[in-house]
Design an enzyme around this catalytic site. Sequence first.
Site, mmCIF file in Angstrom:
data_model
loop_
_atom_site.group_PDB
_atom_site.id
_atom_site.type_symbol
_atom_site.label_atom_id
_atom_site.label_comp_id
_atom_site.label_asym_id
_atom_site.label_seq_id
_atom_site.Cartn_x
_atom_site.Cartn_y
_atom_site.Cartn_z
ATOM 1 N N SER A 1 -65.199 -11.655 -71.791
ATOM 2 C CA SER A 1 -65.117 -10.309 -72.352
ATOM 3 C C SER A 1 -65.464 -10.315 -73.830
ATOM 4 O O SER A 1 -65.208 -11.297 -74.541
ATOM 5 C CB SER A 1 -63.690 -9.765 -72.170
ATOM 6 O OG SER A 1 -63.480 -8.605 -72.941
ATOM 7 N N TYR B 1 -54.834 -10.000 -73.145
ATOM 8 C CA TYR B 1 -56.022 -9.971 -72.281
ATOM 9 C C TYR B 1 -57.141 -10.816 -72.899
ATOM 10 O O TYR B 1 -57.739 -11.667 -72.230
ATOM 11 C CB TYR B 1 -56.489 -8.528 -72.093
ATOM 12 C CG TYR B 1 -57.834 -8.409 -71.413
ATOM 13 C CD1 TYR B 1 -57.967 -8.660 -70.043
ATOM 14 C CD2 TYR B 1 -58.978 -8.052 -72.127
ATOM 15 C CE1 TYR B 1 -59.199 -8.556 -69.411
ATOM 16 C CE2 TYR B 1 -60.210 -7.947 -71.503
ATOM 17 C CZ TYR B 1 -60.320 -8.203 -70.149
ATOM 18 O OH TYR B 1 -61.541 -8.101 -69.532
#
Length: 334
Positions: free
Chosen positions: A137, A162
């Site tokens: 990501s 995350y």
Amino acid sequence: MRTNLVPLDTKKTYLVTGAAGFIGFHLTQRLLSQGCSVIGFDNLNDYYEVSLKEERLRLLACDNFYFYKADLADKKALDDIFEQHAIDYVINLAAQAGVRYSIDNPYAYLQSNLVGFLNILEACRHHTVKHLVYASSSSVYGLNSKIPYSTTDQVDHPVSLYAATKKSNELMAHAYTHLYQIPSTGLRFFTVYGPYGRPDMAYFSFAKRIMEGKGIKVYNNGDMWRDFTYVDDIIAAIERIIPNPPEPNEAKDRYKIYNIGNNKPVRLSRFVEILETCLGREATKEYLPMQSGDVYQTYADVTDLMKDFDFKPDTPLENGLASFVSWFKSYYQL
């Protein structure tokens, strides 16, 4: 461009984890359209509406698609699939998504993104897999101030759990590549959007609220920049990468990270304007300060992707949002 690139081999078997998810659905659909055999794996969790995931699976149903409902953290369920099928390529797109959700639900991220990814690596270790491709990501860049973000930049300052789990995935993959010669490629996605997208993403939730006549929350007073990347561009990149594992680096490891982004950030306030135009409605906006876990800007340097695959995402936001809105209005019968 690499001179030894090969196309997808339609005679091979592809495992796509997160097949009922946004990117997983689009990739599986693309692989099936090419005639590939695809094994789909997803736990169908209720992070967002399960009915949307079920609709994606309904569209994927065919003789070449084998679906298993299970959790990546369930090692036995995953191992059983590897025992039953001769899997050639693994594309791991299953993860607990969402930056803000990780603040309130940290344990969900450790189970899915760390334990689950370890199970994937172990399965690849014990079975002959030609290439492991996995989702990372843009959030790994965290507090980096240098732009555009390059894969050679240090990424040691994540601002959400995350992001930390995604950076951990890259480190875990590197270790397994080095120790067990598993070719692996990590993909740092930048703000992916498009039809059949994730309802928790800003473009989707904004569209829903605007059409319902409800106000939207615009953080940092609209002064945030995102490298919005249309899902078809993401899939085109993955399709090129899957059959072409990395060439050995200086350490003789076949390990690589790519940014996949549009290489053209758009200001949040401008994004809202384009969405309003596509929807044909004006939004009632509530301007708020920056939220915890958010970053001011994302901006992908895609030099390596262009150099190795002669490809870069290039769908203009106006076109991509128009396609999303067309699907959105049809799906929700608006």
